[in-house]
Design a protein around this motif. Structure first.
Motif, PDB file in Angstrom:
ATOM      1  N   LEU A  31      47.782  32.094  25.265  1.00 15.28           N
ATOM      2  CA  LEU A  31      49.090  31.477  25.431  1.00 15.28           C
ATOM      3  C   LEU A  31      48.958  30.301  26.389  1.00 15.28           C
ATOM      4  CD1 LEU A  31      52.507  33.160  25.856  1.00 15.28           C
ATOM      5  CD2 LEU A  31      51.720  31.594  27.635  1.00 15.28           C
ATOM      6  N   PHE A  32      49.423  29.135  25.949  1.00 12.74           N
ATOM      7  CA  PHE A  32      49.314  27.923  26.744  1.00 12.74           C
ATOM      8  C   PHE A  32      50.659  27.576  27.372  1.00 12.74           C
ATOM      9  CE2 PHE A  32      46.153  27.567  23.374  1.00 12.74           C
ATOM     10  CZ  PHE A  32      45.006  27.297  24.101  1.00 12.74           C
ATOM     11  N   THR A  33      50.690  27.522  28.686  1.00  9.02           N
ATOM     12  CA  THR A  33      51.851  26.967  29.366  1.00  9.02           C
ATOM     13  C   THR A  33      51.749  25.443  29.278  1.00  9.02           C
ATOM     14  OG1 THR A  33      50.720  26.952  31.489  1.00  9.02           O
ATOM     15  CG2 THR A  33      51.960  28.926  30.932  1.00  9.02           C
ATOM     16  N   GLU A  34      52.720  24.743  29.841  1.00  7.51           N
ATOM     17  CA  GLU A  34      52.671  23.289  29.783  1.00  7.51           C
ATOM     18  C   GLU A  34      53.057  22.728  31.140  1.00  7.51           C
ATOM     19  OE1 GLU A  34      53.305  20.458  26.220  1.00  7.51           O
ATOM     20  OE2 GLU A  34      55.300  20.828  27.038  1.00  7.51           O
ATOM     21  N   ALA A  35      52.206  21.874  31.675  1.00  8.74           N
ATOM     22  CA  ALA A  35      52.502  21.224  32.950  1.00  8.74           C
ATOM     23  C   ALA A  35      52.049  19.773  32.832  1.00  8.74           C
ATOM     24  CB  ALA A  35      51.800  21.955  34.095  1.00  8.74           C
ATOM     25  N   GLY A  36      50.969  19.410  33.549  1.00  8.28           N
ATOM     26  CA  GLY A  36      50.500  18.035  33.466  1.00  8.28           C
ATOM     27  C   GLY A  36      49.809  17.719  32.155  1.00  8.28           C
ATOM     28  N   ARG A  37      49.248  18.729  31.514  1.00  9.79           N
ATOM     29  CA  ARG A  37      48.593  18.561  30.222  1.00  9.79           C
ATOM     30  C   ARG A  37      49.408  19.254  29.145  1.00  9.79           C
ATOM     31  NH1 ARG A  37      43.161  16.888  30.743  1.00  9.79           N
ATOM     32  NH2 ARG A  37      42.507  16.773  32.936  1.00  9.79           N
ATOM     33  N   THR A  38      49.323  18.739  27.919  1.00  6.87           N
ATOM     34  CA  THR A  38      50.138  19.280  26.838  1.00  6.87           C
ATOM     35  C   THR A  38      49.528  20.563  26.278  1.00  6.87           C
ATOM     36  OG1 THR A  38      49.013  18.037  25.091  1.00  6.87           O
ATOM     37  CG2 THR A  38      50.850  16.950  26.208  1.00  6.87           C
ATOM     38  N   ALA A  39      50.389  21.437  25.814  1.00  4.46           N
ATOM     39  CA  ALA A  39      49.930  22.694  25.231  1.00  4.46           C
ATOM     40  C   ALA A  39      49.385  22.512  23.819  1.00  4.46           C
ATOM     41  CB  ALA A  39      51.083  23.696  25.208  1.00  4.46           C
ATOM     42  N   TYR A  40      49.941  21.564  23.069  1.00  5.90           N
ATOM     43  CA  TYR A  40      49.626  21.460  21.648  1.00  5.90           C
ATOM     44  C   TYR A  40      48.190  21.026  21.378  1.00  5.90           C
ATOM     45  CZ  TYR A  40      54.692  21.782  21.018  1.00  5.90           C
ATOM     46  OH  TYR A  40      55.997  22.195  21.034  1.00  5.90           O
ATOM     47  N   VAL A  59      55.655  28.080  27.826  1.00  6.43           N
ATOM     48  CA  VAL A  59      56.337  27.429  26.708  1.00  6.43           C
ATOM     49  C   VAL A  59      56.118  25.931  26.788  1.00  6.43           C
ATOM     50  CG1 VAL A  59      58.130  29.185  26.423  1.00  6.43           C
ATOM     51  CG2 VAL A  59      58.512  27.308  28.038  1.00  6.43           C
ATOM     52  N   ALA A  60      56.317  25.273  25.615  1.00  8.74           N
ATOM     53  CA  ALA A  60      56.319  23.816  25.577  1.00  8.74           C
ATOM     54  C   ALA A  60      57.728  23.310  25.863  1.00  8.74           C
ATOM     55  CB  ALA A  60      55.863  23.327  24.201  1.00  8.74           C
ATOM     56  N   VAL A  61      57.810  22.160  26.502  1.00  9.67           N
ATOM     57  CA  VAL A  61      59.106  21.587  26.852  1.00  9.67           C
ATOM     58  C   VAL A  61      59.717  20.972  25.600  1.00  9.67           C
ATOM     59  CG1 VAL A  61      60.327  20.010  28.377  1.00  9.67           C
ATOM     60  CG2 VAL A  61      58.243  21.140  29.163  1.00  9.67           C
TER      61      VAL A  61
END
Length: 341
Positions: A31-40, A59-61
């Motif tokens: 599971l990828f969170t999203e902060a400075g780098r994108t999850a996708y 989650v992705a924003v």
């Protein structure tokens, strides 16, 4: 109950190795969170490095990306994973969305509801060639073959949302395929709010509550000695202090019997005292909001705590030391294959 690993997106050159290790260790997914780098982008590389691993954004924003762009990205990831991608979306908070992303944030709950429905309308359009969504915030009704991703040999991606307050939990039950619980989501909160509110929303929409996955992050403090558990205990203490500073989450602390926790943390935060923020999290807080155990007991403790409620448990702090990661993987296999226990 499936067991996933949570990670911040990594450098693209590193994520393939992490995905392969996650799969080999025995976890269901990443599971990828999203902060400075994108999850996708991380999910795309992971899909090629570890075929069969379940991947999700958690989650992705949502709002800075149009529903169509998000839908098209999720569609490609669903195809790349052979149907093993879950699209997790969240509102983030006003400051980030307005001042960092330059996007609109008014009425975030209803906006996210409309966003989810718009994304699902795009999925239908990719299969049928007809785009027809008219909501409060998004109106989408134009697509041509050149601008359609086209059908794929996989079901539509599941669309999950992050939710904390009762309105959002009901909305998740109504229109989403799953709900990402906040890391402060201790069992009492799950029982008081998550399960009944999601069920209420599902019934309102004529759905079964079992159609909505409950995705719960678990902070763990594991070791066969107090010395071994110390580092994780302090990491979790700092993490809870960080999350506990948000006013919207104050009711979770209060209902669990820790009145005024958010106010005390915010007082330290305003003074720039980050160590003081963590110090507001007592051992009693840790006992309620984290899972502490020996390695042999961890599988049973997670099952006792989340079994029958969580569809997926996401290990919040499994990454780090390679040996510990392998031991977490053993725990994941025990939970996912009870006969191996």
């Amino acid at each position: 109950m499936q067991i996933d690993v949570m990670t911040l997106p990594q450098r693209l050159a590193q994520i393939g190795e992490l995905a392969r290790h996650t799969q080999a260790a025995g976890f269901s997914g990443l599971l990828f969170t999203e902060a400075g780098r994108t999850a996708y982008l991380n999910a795309a590389i992971a899909s090629q490095a570890a075929p069969g691993l379940e991947l999700s954004t958690g989650v992705a924003v949502a709002f800075p990306r149009s529903p169509f762009v998000t839908a098209a990205t999720a569609w490609e990831l669903q195809e790349a994973t052979g149907g093993k991608f879950r699209l997790g979306l969240g509102t983030q908070v006003r400051t980030h969305v307005v001042r960092r992303y330059g996007a609109a944030f008014e009425n975030p709950g209803p906006r996210l509801r409309d966003y989810v429905l718009a994304v699902k309308a795009c999925f239908t359009a990719f299969r049928t060639g007809k785009l027809d969504h008219h909501g409060q915030f998004y109106n989408l009704d134009f697509i041509t073959p050149q601008w359609s991703a086209g059908p794929i040999d996989a079901p539509d991606p599941k669309v999950d949302i992050a939710a904390v307050n009762p309105w959002m939990l009901r909305m998740a039950g109504e229109v989403a395929d799953g709900v990402h619980i906040h890391p402060l989501g201790e069992p009492g909160y799950l029982a008081r709010h998550v399960v009944p509110k999601v069920a209420e929303g599902a019934h309102r929409a004529g759905r079964s509550p079992s159609d909505v996955a409950i995705i719960v992050p678990a902070m763990t403090i594991v070791g066969d000695s107090d010395e071994e558990r110390h580092a994780e205990r302090e990491f979790v203490r700092a993490s809870l202090g960080f999350y506990g500073s948000t006013p919207n989450y104050a009711f979770i602390w209060d209902e669990a019997g820790f009145d005024g926790t958010t106010a005390r943390i915010r007082e330290k935060q305003k003074a720039g005292d980050f160590a003081g923020m963590a110090a507001q999290i007592t051992d009693e807080h840790l006992a309620a909001f984290a899972t502490e155990s020996t390695w042999d007991e961890l599988a049973d403790k997670l099952i006792d705590k989340y079994g029958g409620v969580a569809s997926r448990v996401v290990l919040y702090n499994a990454l780090g030391d390679p040996e510990r990661f392998e031991r977490y993987g053993e725990v994941a296999r025990q939970i996912q294959s009870p006969r191996s226990r």
